[in-house]
Design a protein around this motif. Structure first.
Motif, short mmCIF file in Angstrom:
data_model
loop_
_atom_site.label_atom_id
_atom_site.label_comp_id
_atom_site.label_asym_id
_atom_site.label_seq_id
_atom_site.Cartn_x
_atom_site.Cartn_y
_atom_site.Cartn_z
N THR A 97 74.25 -57.69 53.98
CA THR A 97 74.96 -58.36 55.07
C THR A 97 76.46 -58.42 54.78
O THR A 97 77.29 -58.39 55.72
CB THR A 97 74.40 -59.78 55.25
OG1 THR A 97 73.00 -59.72 55.52
CG2 THR A 97 75.10 -60.50 56.39
N PRO A 114 72.85 -49.25 54.22
CA PRO A 114 71.53 -49.87 54.48
C PRO A 114 70.44 -48.82 54.73
O PRO A 114 69.28 -49.04 54.35
CB PRO A 114 71.78 -50.72 55.73
CG PRO A 114 73.24 -50.96 55.75
CD PRO A 114 73.86 -49.74 55.17
N GLU A 139 67.66 -51.24 56.16
CA GLU A 139 68.08 -52.35 57.02
C GLU A 139 68.79 -51.80 58.25
O GLU A 139 70.01 -51.68 58.28
CB GLU A 139 69.00 -53.30 56.24
CG GLU A 139 68.31 -54.08 55.15
CD GLU A 139 67.45 -55.22 55.71
OE1 GLU A 139 67.63 -55.57 56.89
OE2 GLU A 139 66.62 -55.75 54.95
N VAL A 195 71.36 -54.27 59.81
CA VAL A 195 72.69 -54.28 59.19
C VAL A 195 73.48 -53.05 59.65
O VAL A 195 74.69 -53.13 59.88
CB VAL A 195 72.57 -54.32 57.66
CG1 VAL A 195 73.95 -54.20 57.01
CG2 VAL A 195 71.88 -55.59 57.21
#
Length: 381
Positions: A109, A138, A151, A154
């Motif tokens: 993040t 990510p 991710e 993200v």
């Protein structure tokens, strides 16, 4: 927007309210660190918990300070040092990586903040490279670290936040350019006002002191020949000196005004003191106030030059609704007459405001000099 200091043409420093707003704009986005912070607080091992929390808190403080550092440079229209910007971004990224010991995959993040900071700090292509790397991390993380899954959230967050920051950075740049333009406008306004004051003082004192010098010289010659007339001339010198002082005071206070009728009366006195025969209009046409003032300045400048430089025996002044003309039978123009001195420069500046033309040169027939100020329609004839 910061207030303008009209005396210096500079923008005053930003108020405390706007500085506080800048801090809040940077800090409000730290809310999105709540996910990795929750992961760190949920760690069973204390060292992971405190290392994760400490790294995230330090990361947030560093981000806000970095944002304010960059914003201060942009507001002051100063270039952001590229080397220092890269070093600060590397430090920010290192803090994000350090937090991974307590946050696991959620540390990514922090890449959103690294990417947006790069957009705000670095020039275009450099920022695009950092954004691309931050967005790709990510997606590739799952292949590099088995415990981390890709991710995609993200990934999209990095792209959207960076796109938004490109707009913020462009706005900040435009604001910086606007501030620089305001500073330049203020500086030019101050310079123009100083030039106007210098021009008016030159025109006022140049004429008045010329007449004072001539009358004082005349009084000196008359002291033994005609004492009573010499005393009268001295009294007039005193009157002229006091009038000049009053003119200077009115000019400094921005209340200076010139009237054509008054200037013609002063011209008659100055020419008589210099021994120059004067042919002046018996009546004046009705003139708008601005034109009356412009023609008055023309008479003042023209007569001053006749008395000072011409060596003339006769001076003629003609006034019409569209033009004023001062001519003499003296030695005539010199090669640099058209570019002479502050007086003609100031007169041309005043004439331009009324779309009038200033013409100087020799008389069409015979010796002498002519100064003519005419509205553009009349000057063409």
């Amino acid at each position: 927007m910061d207030p303008m200091d009209v005396s210096t043409g500079r923008l005053q420093p930003a108020s405390r309210k706007w500085r506080l707003t800048g801090w809040l704009l940077a800090a409000v986005w730290l809310f999105f660190l709540n996910v990795p912070l929750g992961t760190a607080l949920g760690q069973a091992e204390p060292w992971r918990r405190w290392l994760g929390v400490g790294a995230l808190v330090t990361f947030g403080v560093a981000y806000v300070l970095l944002f304010e550092w960059a914003r201060a440079h942009r507001q002051a229209s100063r270039p952001i040092p590229r080397g220092r910007a890269v070093a600060k971004l590397v430090g920010l990224l290192a803090l994000g990586l350090l937090s991974s010991f307590g946050t696991g995959a959620d540390w990514m993040t922090t890449l959103v903040f690294v990417a947006t900071a790069a957009v705000f700090l670095l020039p275009g292509w450099w920022a695009l490279v950092v954004v691309a790397l931050a967005a790709a991390t990510p997606l590739l993380a799952g292949y590099l670290v088995p415990s981390w899954t890709g991710e995609t959230t993200v990934f999209f967050a990095v792209l959207l936040a960076s796109f938004a920051m490109f707009g913020v950075a462009a706005l900040a740049q435009r604001n910086g350019e606007l501030r620089a333009a305001q500073q330049e406008i203020g500086r030019l306004a101050v310079a123009e006002e100083r030039a106007r004051t210098a021009r008016d003082l030159h025109d006022i004192l140049g004429h008045s002191l010329t007449v004072v010098a001539i009358k004082a010289e005349l009084a000196g010659r008359l002291v033994e020949v005609d004492p009573s007339r010499a005393a009268a001339e001295i009294a007039e010198v005193e009157h002229l000196a006091r009038a000049a002082l009053a003119d200077v005071r009115r000019t400094v206070g921005a209340y200076r005004g010139v009237r054509l009728a008054e200037e013609l009366a002063g011209a008659r006195s100055a020419l008589a003191a210099a021994g120059i025969a004067a042919d002046l209009p018996a009546e004046l046409p009705e003139l708008p106030a601005e034109r009356d003032q412009l023609f008055g300045w023309a008479v003042r400048e023209g007569v001053t030059n006749v008395v000072r430089h011409s060596g003339a025996r006769h001076c003629t002044i003609r006034v019409s609704p569209e033009a004023v003309e001062i001519s003499d039978d003296g030695r005539g123009p010199t090669p640099d007459t058209a570019a002479a001195g502050h007086g003609l420069v100031g007169l041309r500046e005043r004439a331009q405001r009324l779309d009038a033309a200033v013409v100087v040169g020799g008389r069409p027939r015979g010796r002498g000099f002519v100064l003519r100020v005419a509205l553009s329609s009349a000057g063409a004839r």
